[in-house]
Design an enzyme around this catalytic site. Structure first.
Site, PDB file in Angstrom:
ATOM      1  N   TYR A  68       0.525  -1.027  -0.110  1.00 16.33           N
ATOM      2  CA  TYR A  68      -0.033  -0.106  -0.206  1.00 16.33           C
ATOM      3  C   TYR A  68       0.560   1.328  -0.521  1.00 16.33           C
ATOM      4  O   TYR A  68       0.421   2.101  -0.776  1.00 16.33           O
ATOM      5  CB  TYR A  68      -1.038   0.027   1.367  1.00 16.33           C
ATOM      6  CG  TYR A  68      -2.289  -0.644   0.524  1.00 16.33           C
ATOM      7  CD1 TYR A  68      -1.571  -2.259   1.191  1.00 16.33           C
ATOM      8  CD2 TYR A  68      -3.251  -0.257   0.317  1.00 16.33           C
ATOM      9  CE1 TYR A  68      -3.524  -2.988   0.990  1.00 16.33           C
ATOM     10  CE2 TYR A  68      -3.794  -1.041  -0.362  1.00 16.33           C
ATOM     11  CZ  TYR A  68      -4.393  -2.480   0.348  1.00 16.33           C
ATOM     12  OH  TYR A  68      -5.563  -3.149  -0.697  1.00 16.33           O
ATOM     13  N   ARG A  71       2.433   1.452  -2.679  1.00 12.28           N
ATOM     14  CA  ARG A  71       0.990   2.425  -4.244  1.00 12.28           C
ATOM     15  C   ARG A  71       0.620   3.822  -4.420  1.00 12.28           C
ATOM     16  O   ARG A  71      -0.155   4.722  -4.390  1.00 12.28           O
ATOM     17  CB  ARG A  71      -0.483   1.613  -4.248  1.00 12.28           C
ATOM     18  CG  ARG A  71      -0.837   0.740  -5.065  1.00 12.28           C
ATOM     19  CD  ARG A  71      -2.043   0.028  -5.001  1.00 12.28           C
ATOM     20  NE  ARG A  71      -3.094   0.261  -5.746  1.00 12.28           N
ATOM     21  CZ  ARG A  71      -3.720  -0.229  -7.261  1.00 12.28           C
ATOM     22  NH1 ARG A  71      -2.228  -0.740  -8.113  1.00 12.28           N
ATOM     23  NH2 ARG A  71      -4.178   0.793  -7.321  1.00 12.28           N
ATOM     24  N   ASN A 107     -11.674   4.317  -5.997  1.00 15.39           N
ATOM     25  CA  ASN A 107     -10.884   4.696  -5.781  1.00 15.39           C
ATOM     26  C   ASN A 107     -10.186   4.832  -4.604  1.00 15.39           C
ATOM     27  O   ASN A 107     -10.971   5.651  -4.668  1.00 15.39           O
ATOM     28  CB  ASN A 107     -10.058   5.255  -7.069  1.00 15.39           C
ATOM     29  CG  ASN A 107     -10.985   5.030  -8.701  1.00 15.39           C
ATOM     30  OD1 ASN A 107     -10.944   3.871  -8.644  1.00 15.39           O
ATOM     31  ND2 ASN A 107     -10.259   5.733  -9.418  1.00 15.39           N
ATOM     32  N   HIS A 124     -14.006   3.309  -1.426  1.00  9.32           N
ATOM     33  CA  HIS A 124     -13.356   1.520  -0.254  1.00  9.32           C
ATOM     34  C   HIS A 124     -12.679   2.577   0.398  1.00  9.32           C
ATOM     35  O   HIS A 124     -11.375   1.985   0.459  1.00  9.32           O
ATOM     36  CB  HIS A 124     -12.913   0.970  -1.339  1.00  9.32           C
ATOM     37  CG  HIS A 124     -14.304   0.184  -1.964  1.00  9.32           C
ATOM     38  ND1 HIS A 124     -13.504  -0.323  -3.889  1.00  9.32           N
ATOM     39  CD2 HIS A 124     -15.933  -0.111  -1.855  1.00  9.32           C
ATOM     40  CE1 HIS A 124     -15.368  -1.082  -4.022  1.00  9.32           C
ATOM     41  NE2 HIS A 124     -15.636  -0.446  -2.603  1.00  9.32           N
ATOM     42  N   CYS A 135      -6.534   1.236  18.036  1.00  9.17           N
ATOM     43  CA  CYS A 135      -8.075   2.762  18.988  1.00  9.17           C
ATOM     44  C   CYS A 135      -8.267   3.037  17.516  1.00  9.17           C
ATOM     45  O   CYS A 135      -9.372   4.441  18.310  1.00  9.17           O
ATOM     46  CB  CYS A 135      -6.768   3.656  19.644  1.00  9.17           C
ATOM     47  SG  CYS A 135      -6.311   4.897  18.454  1.00  9.17           S
ATOM     48  N   CYS A 164      -1.600   5.871  20.542  1.00  7.10           N
ATOM     49  CA  CYS A 164      -2.332   5.418  21.553  1.00  7.10           C
ATOM     50  C   CYS A 164      -1.041   4.160  21.851  1.00  7.10           C
ATOM     51  O   CYS A 164      -1.307   4.223  23.026  1.00  7.10           O
ATOM     52  CB  CYS A 164      -2.941   4.289  21.951  1.00  7.10           C
ATOM     53  SG  CYS A 164      -3.187   2.549  19.911  1.00  7.10           S
ATOM     54  N   SER A 204     -15.509  -2.205 -13.612  1.00 10.87           N
ATOM     55  CA  SER A 204     -15.689  -3.663 -14.309  1.00 10.87           C
ATOM     56  C   SER A 204     -16.934  -4.167 -14.016  1.00 10.87           C
ATOM     57  O   SER A 204     -18.135  -5.396 -13.614  1.00 10.87           O
ATOM     58  CB  SER A 204     -14.725  -4.812 -13.833  1.00 10.87           C
ATOM     59  OG  SER A 204     -14.937  -4.879 -12.357  1.00 10.87           O
ATOM     60  N   PRO A 229     -13.345   0.795 -22.019  1.00 10.55           N
ATOM     61  CA  PRO A 229     -12.855   0.047 -23.821  1.00 10.55           C
ATOM     62  C   PRO A 229     -13.590  -1.191 -23.172  1.00 10.55           C
ATOM     63  O   PRO A 229     -13.302  -1.559 -24.404  1.00 10.55           O
ATOM     64  CB  PRO A 229     -11.199   0.255 -23.067  1.00 10.55           C
ATOM     65  CG  PRO A 229     -10.516   0.913 -21.394  1.00 10.55           C
ATOM     66  CD  PRO A 229     -12.149   1.770 -21.409  1.00 10.55           C
TER      67      PRO A 229
HETATM   68  N1  APR Z   1     -10.906   4.357 -19.156  1.00 14.42           N
HETATM   69  C1  APR Z   1     -11.749   3.588 -18.608  1.00 14.42           C
HETATM   70  N2  APR Z   1     -11.993   2.176 -17.855  1.00 14.42           N
HETATM   71  C2  APR Z   1     -10.213   1.700 -18.549  1.00 14.42           C
HETATM   72  C3  APR Z   1      -9.424   1.860 -18.650  1.00 14.42           C
HETATM   73  C4  APR Z   1      -9.107   3.708 -19.109  1.00 14.42           C
HETATM   74  N3  APR Z   1      -8.482   4.085 -19.380  1.00 14.42           N
HETATM   75  N4  APR Z   1      -8.871   0.848 -18.849  1.00 14.42           N
HETATM   76  C5  APR Z   1      -8.959   0.342 -17.702  1.00 14.42           C
HETATM   77  N5  APR Z   1     -10.653   0.398 -18.229  1.00 14.42           N
HETATM   78  C6  APR Z   1     -11.557  -0.555 -17.331  1.00 14.42           C
HETATM   79  C7  APR Z   1     -11.376  -1.787 -17.111  1.00 14.42           C
HETATM   80  O1  APR Z   1     -12.341  -2.603 -18.224  1.00 14.42           O
HETATM   81  C8  APR Z   1     -12.252  -1.945 -16.381  1.00 14.42           C
HETATM   82  O2  APR Z   1     -13.799  -2.258 -16.363  1.00 14.42           O
HETATM   83  O3  APR Z   1     -11.316   0.291 -15.626  1.00 14.42           O
HETATM   84  C9  APR Z   1     -11.676  -1.417 -15.417  1.00 14.42           C
HETATM   85  C10 APR Z   1     -11.169  -1.982 -14.078  1.00 14.42           C
HETATM   86  O4  APR Z   1     -11.656  -2.946 -13.323  1.00 14.42           O
HETATM   87  P1  APR Z   1     -11.318  -3.161 -11.853  1.00 14.42           P
HETATM   88  O5  APR Z   1      -9.823  -3.240 -11.637  1.00 14.42           O
HETATM   89  O6  APR Z   1     -11.920  -4.652 -11.708  1.00 14.42           O
HETATM   90  O7  APR Z   1     -10.968  -1.833 -11.007  1.00 14.42           O
HETATM   91  P2  APR Z   1     -12.861  -1.578  -9.846  1.00 14.42           P
HETATM   92  O8  APR Z   1     -13.996  -2.217 -11.089  1.00 14.42           O
HETATM   93  O9  APR Z   1     -12.322   0.163  -9.396  1.00 14.42           O
HETATM   94  O10 APR Z   1     -12.413  -2.835  -9.007  1.00 14.42           O
HETATM   95  C11 APR Z   1     -13.726  -2.364  -8.193  1.00 14.42           C
HETATM   96  O11 APR Z   1     -12.698  -3.788  -6.242  1.00 14.42           O
HETATM   97  O12 APR Z   1     -10.054  -4.663  -6.079  1.00 14.42           O
HETATM   98  C12 APR Z   1     -10.714  -4.011  -4.943  1.00 14.42           C
HETATM   99  O13 APR Z   1     -11.140  -1.942  -4.536  1.00 14.42           O
HETATM  100  C13 APR Z   1     -11.049  -2.359  -5.035  1.00 14.42           C
HETATM  101  O14 APR Z   1     -12.120  -0.221  -5.026  1.00 14.42           O
HETATM  102  C14 APR Z   1     -11.094  -1.403  -6.505  1.00 14.42           C
HETATM  103  C15 APR Z   1     -13.001  -2.512  -6.227  1.00 14.42           C
HETATM  104 ZN    ZN Z   2      -3.574   3.889  17.858  1.00 12.68          ZN
END
Ligand code: APR
Ligand code: ZN
Length: 264
Positions: A68, A71, A107, A124, A135, A164, A204, A229
């Site tokens: 994390y 990231r 996100n 999220h 705590c 804490c 997705s 896409p």
């Molecule tokens: N523009 C738009 N969409 C895009 C692009 C782009 N340039 N590139 C990729 N994508 C799409 C992919 O086709 C896919 O459908 O973004 C989506 C990403 O899907 P995930 O990786 O599943 O991300 P998300 O849907 O945000 O995941 C939901 O899952 O892992 C957990 O907590 C995490 O918030 C996250 C949640």
């Molecule tokens: Zn604490």
């Protein structure tokens, strides 16, 4: 087929109350990897799903903490892309005309905010909102040094809570199976219920309950638009599926609808 049908452009031009649900895809063009694509580089042998869980954190706190922080450093090193910026401009345009554009995002990055948007909620959590396991105190930490040198080989232990003095810190994100922040979730639901246009960008549509939020639009027949896409779990419910990257397609949609002057 015509990617930008006239009816869609008219909907966008006339919309006053827009509800946006965004996912990892809107940040992809900024260089933030999405969750279901294969990880590359230092973390290629791990899948995000395996790291983003309570079990993974309890089994190996240092590994998950380090991922994390890696990231977070990556997110802080990149910029919002034209997709984030177009939504911020649309939000300002509507607010100026007493309309409203609400953004609820899955996100944990702050790229919507850094593009100038007001964000209704982070469904999220947020990657910079570390908190204490004991705590619950939130801790803001100095910016992690991101020079790619945070490999899983020598992960850093999660720091101890300074409030804490005993608890271990964890990432302030919502892991699979954990409760979402209910205020953010309820606000997102209300924004969809009161919208005259719902825009689903870069998700997705796999992870519940966030993925069910757009379906509240079906209660009142509010038009549903997807920008992605690829097809998603939500495509079948969409009135319009705009196939392309959000960084390119959102500015194009808004310019073609006359909401924003096309900036080249
Ligand atoms: N523009 C738009 N969409 C895009 C692009 C782009 N340039 N590139 C990729 N994508 C799409 C992919 O086709 C896919 O459908 O973004 C989506 C990403 O899907 P995930 O990786 O599943 O991300 P998300 O849907 O945000 O995941 C939901 O899952 O892992 C957990 O907590 C995490 O918030 C996250 C949640
Ligand atoms: Zn604490």
């Amino acid at each position: 087929a015509d990617q930008l049908p006239r009816e869609l452009l008219d909907l966008i031009a006339e919309a006053r109350y827009v509800a946006v649900l965004s996912g990892a895809g809107i940040s992809a063009e900024s260089g933030v990897p999405t969750f279901r694509e294969v990880q590359t580089g230092l973390w290629e042998r791990f899948s995000a799903q395996d790291l983003a869980t309570v079990e993974a954190y309890e089994a190996d706190p240092a590994l998950v903490w380090t991922w994390y922080r890696w990231r977070q450093a990556l997110i802080e090193a990149v910029e919002p892309n034209p997709g984030h910026r177009a939504l911020a401009a649309w939000q300002q345009h509507l607010a100026a005309g007493s309309g409203r554009l609400s953004i609820s995002t899955q996100n944990v990055d702050d790229l919507h905010e850094r593009a100038g948007s007001e964000v209704l909620g982070h469904l999220h959590g947020a990657i910079a909102a570390h908190r204490c396991l004991d705590c619950g105190a939130e801790a803001t930490l100095p910016r992690p040094e991101y020079d790619g040198s945070v490999p899983p080989q020598n992960p850093e232990e999660p720091p101890t809570c300074t409030a804490c003095g005993t608890g271990r810190l964890r990432p302030g994100v919502v892991w699979f199976g954990e409760m979402l922040p209910m205020d953010a979730f309820e606000a997102a639901a209300e924004s969809v219920r009161t919208a005259d246009l719902v825009l689903v960008v870069g998700t997705s549509g796999i992870v519940q309950p966030a993925a069910s939020l757009p379906l509240l639009a079906l209660e009142r027949g509010t038009p549903l638009v997807e920008v992605n896409p690829e097809d998603t779990e939500l495509t079948e419910y969409m009135d319009y599926a705009v196939r392309g990257g959000s960084g390119q397609m959102i500015p194009r949609l808004l310019a073609a609808a006359g909401v924003l002057e096309s900036n080249g």
